[in-house]
Each structure stands twice: as structure tokens, then as C-alpha cells.
Design an enzyme around this catalytic site. Structure first.
Site, PDB file in Angstrom:
ATOM      1  N   HIS A  96      45.874  46.018  53.195  1.00  0.00           N
ATOM      2  CA  HIS A  96      44.753  46.320  54.101  1.00  0.00           C
ATOM      3  C   HIS A  96      44.342  44.959  54.650  1.00  0.00           C
ATOM      4  O   HIS A  96      43.980  44.068  53.873  1.00  0.00           O
ATOM      5  CB  HIS A  96      43.613  46.995  53.316  1.00  0.00           C
ATOM      6  CG  HIS A  96      42.417  47.388  54.135  1.00  0.00           C
ATOM      7  ND1 HIS A  96      41.912  48.683  54.134  1.00  0.00           N
ATOM      8  CD2 HIS A  96      41.608  46.676  54.959  1.00  0.00           C
ATOM      9  CE1 HIS A  96      40.846  48.746  54.927  1.00  0.00           C
ATOM     10  NE2 HIS A  96      40.636  47.541  55.436  1.00  0.00           N
ATOM     11  N   HIS A  98      43.014  41.623  55.618  1.00  0.00           N
ATOM     12  CA  HIS A  98      41.845  40.900  55.110  1.00  0.00           C
ATOM     13  C   HIS A  98      41.980  39.422  55.406  1.00  0.00           C
ATOM     14  O   HIS A  98      43.085  38.882  55.465  1.00  0.00           O
ATOM     15  CB  HIS A  98      41.663  41.127  53.601  1.00  0.00           C
ATOM     16  CG  HIS A  98      42.876  40.861  52.773  1.00  0.00           C
ATOM     17  ND1 HIS A  98      43.923  41.735  52.688  1.00  0.00           N
ATOM     18  CD2 HIS A  98      43.217  39.798  51.992  1.00  0.00           C
ATOM     19  CE1 HIS A  98      44.858  41.243  51.876  1.00  0.00           C
ATOM     20  NE2 HIS A  98      44.455  40.059  51.455  1.00  0.00           N
TER      21      HIS A  98
HETATM   22  P1  AMP Z   1      46.272  38.833  49.217  1.00  0.00           P
HETATM   23  O1  AMP Z   1      47.070  38.304  48.060  1.00  0.00           O
HETATM   24  O2  AMP Z   1      46.189  37.915  50.389  1.00  0.00           O
HETATM   25  O3  AMP Z   1      46.731  40.236  49.599  1.00  0.00           O
HETATM   26  O4  AMP Z   1      44.775  38.934  48.705  1.00  0.00           O
HETATM   27  C1  AMP Z   1      44.300  39.981  47.959  1.00  0.00           C
HETATM   28  C2  AMP Z   1      43.090  39.470  47.248  1.00  0.00           C
HETATM   29  O5  AMP Z   1      42.372  40.583  46.747  1.00  0.00           O
HETATM   30  C3  AMP Z   1      43.387  38.559  46.059  1.00  0.00           C
HETATM   31  O6  AMP Z   1      42.802  37.278  46.285  1.00  0.00           O
HETATM   32  C4  AMP Z   1      42.746  39.297  44.881  1.00  0.00           C
HETATM   33  O7  AMP Z   1      42.146  38.424  43.953  1.00  0.00           O
HETATM   34  C5  AMP Z   1      41.734  40.178  45.567  1.00  0.00           C
HETATM   35  N1  AMP Z   1      41.351  41.375  44.840  1.00  0.00           N
HETATM   36  C6  AMP Z   1      42.161  42.265  44.203  1.00  0.00           C
HETATM   37  N2  AMP Z   1      41.442  43.270  43.664  1.00  0.00           N
HETATM   38  C7  AMP Z   1      40.147  43.017  43.965  1.00  0.00           C
HETATM   39  C8  AMP Z   1      38.912  43.679  43.702  1.00  0.00           C
HETATM   40  N3  AMP Z   1      38.850  44.832  42.998  1.00  0.00           N
HETATM   41  N4  AMP Z   1      37.757  43.120  44.148  1.00  0.00           N
HETATM   42  C9  AMP Z   1      37.784  41.970  44.845  1.00  0.00           C
HETATM   43  N5  AMP Z   1      38.923  41.294  45.160  1.00  0.00           N
HETATM   44  C10 AMP Z   1      40.081  41.809  44.719  1.00  0.00           C
END
Ligand code: AMP
Length: 112
Positions: A96, A98
Site C-alpha cells: 500500500h 506509503h
Molecule cells: P516498507 O518496507 O517500505 O514497505 O515499509 C513498511 C513499514 O511499515 C516498515 O517500516 C514497518 O516497520 C512498518 N509497519 C509494519 N507494520 C506496522 C504497523 N502495524 N504499524 C506501523 N508500522 C508498521
């Protein structure tokens, strides 16, 4: 749709929300990689940067209009980094769109 960030946006999974508007949601990363680590997402499901097109790019504009406010509220007075990982080579783990806001310390010059 089984999407972690869609569930965070609709409140099914708790998060530490720092900003919300009609189109944008922002919350603290669960595993921060800097003193301030915030994720900014569109409320609509867009898979990644690769899926941005002329039909949905207005949500990206909304995100980038929100980012300076979010950074200011987070106290990031001396700068910050905005990153979006796209696809497997970039280790995108949540499909998603971000944008990571990283700051609160002097960051490394290296990004890759
Ligand atoms: P990416 O690796 O760029 O897809 O980033 C995904 C991010 O989502 C990582 O930095 C994770 O630490 C973060 N993440 C995963 N699960 C959660 C959650 N439940 N709440 C907040 N951040 C999350």
C-alpha cells in the site's frame, strides 16, 4: 482486501495516528529507524509508486501537501528525509503506497 495499511486506516488495527484528512492518513512506524519515523499513506488503496497514474495522482499531491505540516508538528525543524520503497528490489514490505518521513537526527548520506 487483506491490506495491513487499509486496516490501520479503518481502525481495525491500532496505530499511533499523527495526521488525518479526507484523503491522507499518517502514523508512527512500529519499528522506527530514526527518532522520528512516520508513514504517510493515501486512504485509497494504491499498491506502490509504480501504480501512480493520472487517475490517482491527486492523492499523492495531497500527501505532499500534508508532509510539511506533519514534519512541523513532529518538530523536524532542521530537515527530514522522505522515502518510498517500490517493489521487491527496494524491499517494499507493505503493498500500500506509503512515504516514510525520517528525521530527528542527522541522517546518513547513504540511501542505497
Ligand atoms: P516498507 O518496507 O517500505 O514497505 O515499509 C513498511 C513499514 O511499515 C516498515 O517500516 C514497518 O516497520 C512498518 N509497519 C509494519 N507494520 C506496522 C504497523 N502495524 N504499524 C506501523 N508500522 C508498521
Amino acid at each position: 482486501m487483506d491490506c495491513l495499511f487499509c486496516k490501520i486506516i479503518n481502525g481495525e488495527i491500532p496505530s499511533k495516528k499523527v495526521f488525518e484528512s479526507e484523503d491522507v492518513f499518517a502514523f508512527c512506524d512500529i519499528a522506527p529507524q530514526s527518532p522520528v519515523h512516520i508513514l504517510v499513506v493515501p486512504k485509497v488503496h494504491i499498491e506502490s509508486v509504480d501504480a501512480i497514474d493520472e487517475d490517482n495522482s491527486r492523492y499523492v499531491s495531497k500527501i505532499f501537501e500534508a508532509i510539511p505540516k506533519i514534519a512541523q508538528d513532529a518538530g523536524l525543524k532542521s530537515g527530514y528525509r522522505v522515502i518510498s520503497n517500490c517493489g521487491d528490489d527496494a524491499c517494499q514490505s507493505v503493498k500500500h503506497l506509503h512515504f516514510h518521513i525520517l528525521g530527528g537526527t542527522k541522517l546518513s548520506e547513504k540511501m542505497g
